[in-house]
Design a protein around this motif. Sequence first.
Motif, PDB file in Angstrom:
ATOM      1  N   HIS A  37       0.837  -1.195   0.000  1.00 50.34           N
ATOM      2  CA  HIS A  37       0.000   0.000   0.000  1.00 50.34           C
ATOM      3  C   HIS A  37       0.878   1.255   0.000  1.00 50.34           C
ATOM      4  CE1 HIS A  37      -3.077  -2.758   2.158  1.00 50.34           C
ATOM      5  NE2 HIS A  37      -3.253  -2.796   0.842  1.00 50.34           N
ATOM      6  N   ILE A  38       0.437   2.272  -0.682  1.00 48.84           N
ATOM      7  CA  ILE A  38       1.226   3.492  -0.802  1.00 48.84           C
ATOM      8  C   ILE A  38       1.197   4.289   0.505  1.00 48.84           C
ATOM      9  CG2 ILE A  38       1.457   5.699  -2.002  1.00 48.84           C
ATOM     10  CD1 ILE A  38       0.170   4.386  -4.441  1.00 48.84           C
ATOM     11  N   ILE A  39       2.374   4.609   1.010  1.00 49.26           N
ATOM     12  CA  ILE A  39       2.489   5.542   2.136  1.00 49.26           C
ATOM     13  C   ILE A  39       2.577   6.964   1.601  1.00 49.26           C
ATOM     14  CG2 ILE A  39       3.953   6.292   4.057  1.00 49.26           C
ATOM     15  CD1 ILE A  39       4.755   3.374   4.439  1.00 49.26           C
ATOM     16  N   THR A  40       3.440   7.177   0.610  1.00 52.32           N
ATOM     17  CA  THR A  40       3.518   8.476  -0.042  1.00 52.32           C
ATOM     18  C   THR A  40       4.021   8.306  -1.467  1.00 52.32           C
ATOM     19  OG1 THR A  40       4.500  10.693  -0.025  1.00 52.32           O
ATOM     20  CG2 THR A  40       5.826   8.917   0.894  1.00 52.32           C
ATOM     21  N   MET A  41       3.441   9.107  -2.367  1.00 53.67           N
ATOM     22  CA  MET A  41       3.895   9.137  -3.750  1.00 53.67           C
ATOM     23  C   MET A  41       5.037  10.122  -3.936  1.00 53.67           C
ATOM     24  SD  MET A  41       2.269   7.117  -5.934  1.00 53.67           S
ATOM     25  CE  MET A  41       2.533   7.977  -7.491  1.00 53.67           C
ATOM     26  N   ASP A  42       5.319  10.921  -2.917  1.00 49.52           N
ATOM     27  CA  ASP A  42       6.288  11.995  -3.060  1.00 49.52           C
ATOM     28  C   ASP A  42       7.392  11.873  -2.023  1.00 49.52           C
ATOM     29  OD1 ASP A  42       7.448  14.209  -4.133  1.00 49.52           O
ATOM     30  OD2 ASP A  42       6.010  15.651  -3.323  1.00 49.52           O
ATOM     31  N   ALA A  43       8.013  10.696  -1.972  1.00 47.78           N
ATOM     32  CA  ALA A  43       9.083  10.487  -1.000  1.00 47.78           C
ATOM     33  C   ALA A  43      10.287  11.384  -1.275  1.00 47.78           C
ATOM     34  CB  ALA A  43       9.504   9.019  -0.991  1.00 47.78           C
ATOM     35  N   ARG A  44      10.447  11.843  -2.524  1.00 45.95           N
ATOM     36  CA  ARG A  44      11.548  12.778  -2.828  1.00 45.95           C
ATOM     37  C   ARG A  44      11.381  14.061  -2.028  1.00 45.95           C
ATOM     38  NH1 ARG A  44      11.940  14.212  -8.813  1.00 45.95           N
ATOM     39  NH2 ARG A  44      13.899  15.167  -8.141  1.00 45.95           N
ATOM     40  N   ALA A  45      10.154  14.594  -2.006  1.00 47.73           N
ATOM     41  CA  ALA A  45       9.901  15.822  -1.252  1.00 47.73           C
ATOM     42  C   ALA A  45      10.021  15.570   0.245  1.00 47.73           C
ATOM     43  CB  ALA A  45       8.520  16.372  -1.590  1.00 47.73           C
ATOM     44  N   GLU A  46       9.532  14.413   0.695  1.00 54.27           N
ATOM     45  CA  GLU A  46       9.655  14.078   2.115  1.00 54.27           C
ATOM     46  C   GLU A  46      11.122  14.027   2.524  1.00 54.27           C
ATOM     47  OE1 GLU A  46       7.452  13.870   4.341  1.00 54.27           O
ATOM     48  OE2 GLU A  46       5.557  13.595   3.299  1.00 54.27           O
ATOM     49  N   LEU A  47      11.956  13.418   1.693  1.00 54.20           N
ATOM     50  CA  LEU A  47      13.381  13.306   1.998  1.00 54.20           C
ATOM     51  C   LEU A  47      14.051  14.674   1.982  1.00 54.20           C
ATOM     52  CD1 LEU A  47      15.628  11.318   2.643  1.00 54.20           C
ATOM     53  CD2 LEU A  47      16.021  11.050   0.195  1.00 54.20           C
TER      54      LEU A  47
END
Length: 209
Positions: A37-47
Amino acid sequence: MPWLAIPFQQTAVRSELAQLYGVRGIPTLLLLDSNGHIITMDARAELADDPLAQNFPWKPRPVNMLTERYLTKLYDYPAVVLFVDGEDTEVQFAESVLTPAAENYYKINNINFSSAQEDFFLGCQDDPCLQFLIGVDGETSDILRDLIGLDDVMPLLIAVDLPNRRFAVMEYGVEITNESVEQFVAKMLKHELSFIDITDDRVEAAKNC
């Protein structure tokens, strides 16, 4: 590379995964749980926001820092923003006084904190949904302050509603506590705050920053 990867030549597999997870461009870094299941589609921004991964695995949180990403979201969703200086103790204070109001708001609106960041606001009964943000000294907070016309007073609690070109400020001299924040949010939701209009040209100028 030290992680599993699909060979570039397997275009059919890559296309199927892209369609499954809604990937529209590369590079895309998405984060999945153990069930796929997707936690986030934008892990780049989270990082980028959290380079030390202190908030990993980056599930939705009731209170977030006012980064460039959340500044952009202000054009779609109103927010309660508490400005403090960048000291760790001040950030902890801001989180401690915002979190009860945020959790209460999301509980009332049946917000699912186990959903992906991108789906976080979909269950909100209000239109639009409300964000809770901490603004610390820096370029992002300066952009918002300049847009509204705020001075550098801290701590300072505001409600900002860019979709409707308006903002409101908690009275100067009122102590910022769990109770006063709850009351401020309640007044906002009941349309009892005294909002000040933001001119369209200032909003457009901020978008271009």
